[in-house]
Design a protein around this motif. Structure first.
Motif, PDB file in Angstrom:
ATOM      1  N   UNK A 173       0.845  -1.603  -0.040  1.00 44.05           N
ATOM      2  CA  UNK A 173       0.086  -0.034  -0.118  1.00 44.05           C
ATOM      3  C   UNK A 173       0.926   1.374   0.002  1.00 44.05           C
ATOM      4  N   UNK A 174       1.829   1.399   0.602  1.00 46.96           N
ATOM      5  CA  UNK A 174       2.857   2.375   0.671  1.00 46.96           C
ATOM      6  C   UNK A 174       3.453   2.598  -0.670  1.00 46.96           C
ATOM      7  N   UNK A 175       3.812   1.499  -1.359  1.00 44.57           N
ATOM      8  CA  UNK A 175       4.289   1.989  -2.817  1.00 44.57           C
ATOM      9  C   UNK A 175       3.153   2.592  -3.578  1.00 44.57           C
ATOM     10  N   UNK A 176       2.042   2.098  -3.439  1.00 45.50           N
ATOM     11  CA  UNK A 176       0.818   2.452  -4.341  1.00 45.50           C
ATOM     12  C   UNK A 176       0.836   4.111  -4.084  1.00 45.50           C
ATOM     13  N   UNK A 177       0.742   4.306  -2.598  1.00 43.22           N
ATOM     14  CA  UNK A 177       0.366   5.632  -2.291  1.00 43.22           C
ATOM     15  C   UNK A 177       1.361   6.690  -2.595  1.00 43.22           C
ATOM     16  N   UNK A 178       2.657   6.271  -2.727  1.00 36.69           N
ATOM     17  CA  UNK A 178       3.615   7.113  -3.029  1.00 36.69           C
ATOM     18  C   UNK A 178       3.412   7.208  -4.678  1.00 36.69           C
ATOM     19  N   UNK A 179       3.461   6.190  -5.349  1.00 36.00           N
ATOM     20  CA  UNK A 179       2.947   6.353  -6.736  1.00 36.00           C
ATOM     21  C   UNK A 179       2.019   7.503  -6.997  1.00 36.00           C
TER      22      UNK A 179
ATOM     23  N   UNK B 238       3.456   8.167   3.454  1.00 38.93           N
ATOM     24  CA  UNK B 238       3.319   8.658   2.048  1.00 38.93           C
ATOM     25  C   UNK B 238       3.176  10.155   1.872  1.00 38.93           C
ATOM     26  N   UNK B 239       2.828  10.864   2.886  1.00 40.67           N
ATOM     27  CA  UNK B 239       2.472  12.139   2.741  1.00 40.67           C
ATOM     28  C   UNK B 239       1.139  12.215   1.882  1.00 40.67           C
ATOM     29  N   UNK B 240       0.356  11.315   1.845  1.00 39.69           N
ATOM     30  CA  UNK B 240      -0.982  11.304   1.147  1.00 39.69           C
ATOM     31  C   UNK B 240      -1.986  11.473   2.446  1.00 39.69           C
ATOM     32  N   UNK B 241      -3.058  12.329   2.408  1.00 42.35           N
ATOM     33  CA  UNK B 241      -4.171  12.411   3.231  1.00 42.35           C
ATOM     34  C   UNK B 241      -4.944  11.408   2.870  1.00 42.35           C
ATOM     35  N   UNK B 242      -5.388  10.647   3.973  1.00 41.42           N
ATOM     36  CA  UNK B 242      -6.374   9.496   3.910  1.00 41.42           C
ATOM     37  C   UNK B 242      -7.674   9.816   4.455  1.00 41.42           C
ATOM     38  N   UNK B 243      -8.809   9.675   3.987  1.00 42.30           N
ATOM     39  CA  UNK B 243     -10.052   9.998   4.691  1.00 42.30           C
ATOM     40  C   UNK B 243     -10.752   8.353   4.664  1.00 42.30           C
ATOM     41  N   UNK B 244     -11.173   8.055   5.646  1.00 42.25           N
ATOM     42  CA  UNK B 244     -11.627   6.586   5.999  1.00 42.25           C
ATOM     43  C   UNK B 244     -13.279   7.099   6.063  1.00 42.25           C
ATOM     44  N   UNK B 245     -13.843   5.988   5.737  1.00 42.22           N
ATOM     45  CA  UNK B 245     -15.417   6.008   6.025  1.00 42.22           C
ATOM     46  C   UNK B 245     -15.800   5.009   7.013  1.00 42.22           C
ATOM     47  N   UNK B 246     -17.216   5.377   7.159  1.00 41.58           N
ATOM     48  CA  UNK B 246     -17.985   4.370   8.015  1.00 41.58           C
ATOM     49  C   UNK B 246     -19.045   3.829   7.088  1.00 41.58           C
TER      50      UNK B 246
ATOM     51  N   UNK C  43      -5.577  -1.430 -10.469  1.00 41.94           N
ATOM     52  CA  UNK C  43      -5.254  -0.196 -11.111  1.00 41.94           C
ATOM     53  C   UNK C  43      -4.796   0.766 -10.095  1.00 41.94           C
ATOM     54  N   UNK C  44      -3.756   1.424 -10.802  1.00 43.83           N
ATOM     55  CA  UNK C  44      -2.917   2.644  -9.963  1.00 43.83           C
ATOM     56  C   UNK C  44      -3.988   3.596  -9.199  1.00 43.83           C
ATOM     57  N   UNK C  45      -3.808   3.738  -8.135  1.00 39.86           N
ATOM     58  CA  UNK C  45      -4.531   5.004  -7.607  1.00 39.86           C
ATOM     59  C   UNK C  45      -4.718   6.273  -8.159  1.00 39.86           C
TER      60      UNK C  45
END
Length: 327
Positions: free
Chosen positions: A56-62, A93-101, A289-291
């Motif tokens: 997941x870290x690799x995909x988020x960095x991409x 990663x430096x990516x903001x992540x919004x999680x959901x309920x 697929x890439x994010x």
């Protein structure tokens, strides 16, 4: 342009509140870790958390390298959501992540969410779902049997493609009530009739501009003219299978045409794009697929079709910021 409310509003991310205007480009409907309920206990499924984190870290960095700023994990509750892992992934990663309920569709709920004291069992009432989801926003998301973490930034639910069941109507009404009471947006994955499913949420007095109806690049929705009608009613429309062409979904070329037609009709401020990509899947096939696929593969097609760059940026940045800003 971002409105004055959004300019000062914040979004619930796994690391705390972030100004909506600082989200950057947003992938609004993706899945980080998606687990078929129960698969984590299966003897034949490997569940190496260090390996999952590294993937997941690799995909988020991409995604970040492609220009992405924020990823919304739209899996909801009990489908692999791992808030502590997402916190660490966001930091690394430096990516903001919004999680959901949220929950749904019915076939993925399990018997706990039916009322077994009745014969036949009846669904939970909408108020119970509303309380469950609202507490994940106000009190923090549950880490099973451990604690609560940060607040959910989106309430998501889904109906069966064959048509909304009684349980799913309770889910939709509960999600709408929770969104109405907490100020967090609601994502609806329509079942058979997107307009009727939207009406269920609107019936709960949830403002239309706090709702996104997903899956509107399905062939049935496009043929019925549903994307434009959803926007006409004031809700956001998500074309969230970018990169997919199959018997259920239109092609990217058809998506480009649809987006340009919606923009020409004055609905550019209601369009959201995503790929429904899966970072890691357990117990079911991944949508591999890439994010950043919308950014790297689809946005150039929009520009080549004549869409102005500021309109593309509105779709990728301003629209999701407006949706996710808690109000």
């Amino acid at each position: 342009m971002t409105g004055p409310e959004t300019a000062t509003a914040t979004v619930h991310t796994v690391l705390g509140p972030v100004a909506a205007a600082d989200l950057g480009v947003v992938a609004v409907h993706e899945a980080l870790l998606s687990v078929l309920p129960g698969a984590q206990h299966a003897y034949d499924i490997d569940f190496d958390r260090a390996e999952i984190f590294a993937t997941l870290l690799g995909k988020l960095r991409d995604f970040r390298a492609a220009g992405g700023g924020t990823l919304v994990d739209a899996t909801g509750m009990f489908h692999g959501r791992d808030v502590p892992m997402y916190e660490n992934l966001s930091r690394a990663s430096g990516v903001h992540i919004v999680a959901s309920t949220g929950l749904g569709p019915e076939n993925l709920l399990g018997g706990y969410f039916l009322t077994p004291q009745t014969n036949p069992p009846t669904p939970w009432p909408a108020d119970k779902f509303a309380d469950l989801f609202a507490r994940e926003v106000t009190d923090g998301m549950v880490v099973p049997r451990v604690e609560r973490r940060g607040p959910a930034g989106l309430i998501t639910t889904a109906a069966n493609p064959d048509g909304m069941t009684a349980t799913e109507e309770s889910l939709f009404r509960g999600a709408a009530r929770a969104g109405r009471d907490t100020g967090v947006a609601v994502s609806l994955r329509y079942g058979k009739d997107p307009l009727a499913d939207l009406d269920v949420a609107l019936d709960e007095q949830l403002p239309a501009d706090r709702i996104v109806v997903g899956g509107l690049d399905r062939r049935d929705a496009v043929a019925a003219g549903a994307p434009a009608e959803i926007a006409r009613r004031g809700a956001y429309l998500a074309l969230d299978h970018v990169g997919t062409e199959d018997e259920t979904h239109v092609s990217d070329a058809e998506r480009v045409t649809l987006v340009t037609e919606l923009v020409a009709a004055g609905f550019g401020h209601r369009i959201l794009l995503s790929a429904s990509a899966t970072g890691v899947a357990k117990g079911h096939p991944a949508r591999d697929l890439p994010f950043g696929d919308v950014l790297t593969a689809f946005a150039p097609q929009l520009r080549a079709a004549g869409l102005a760059d500021d309109t593309v940026q509105q779709i990728l940045t301003t629209n999701p910021q407006d949706l996710l800003a808690a109000r």
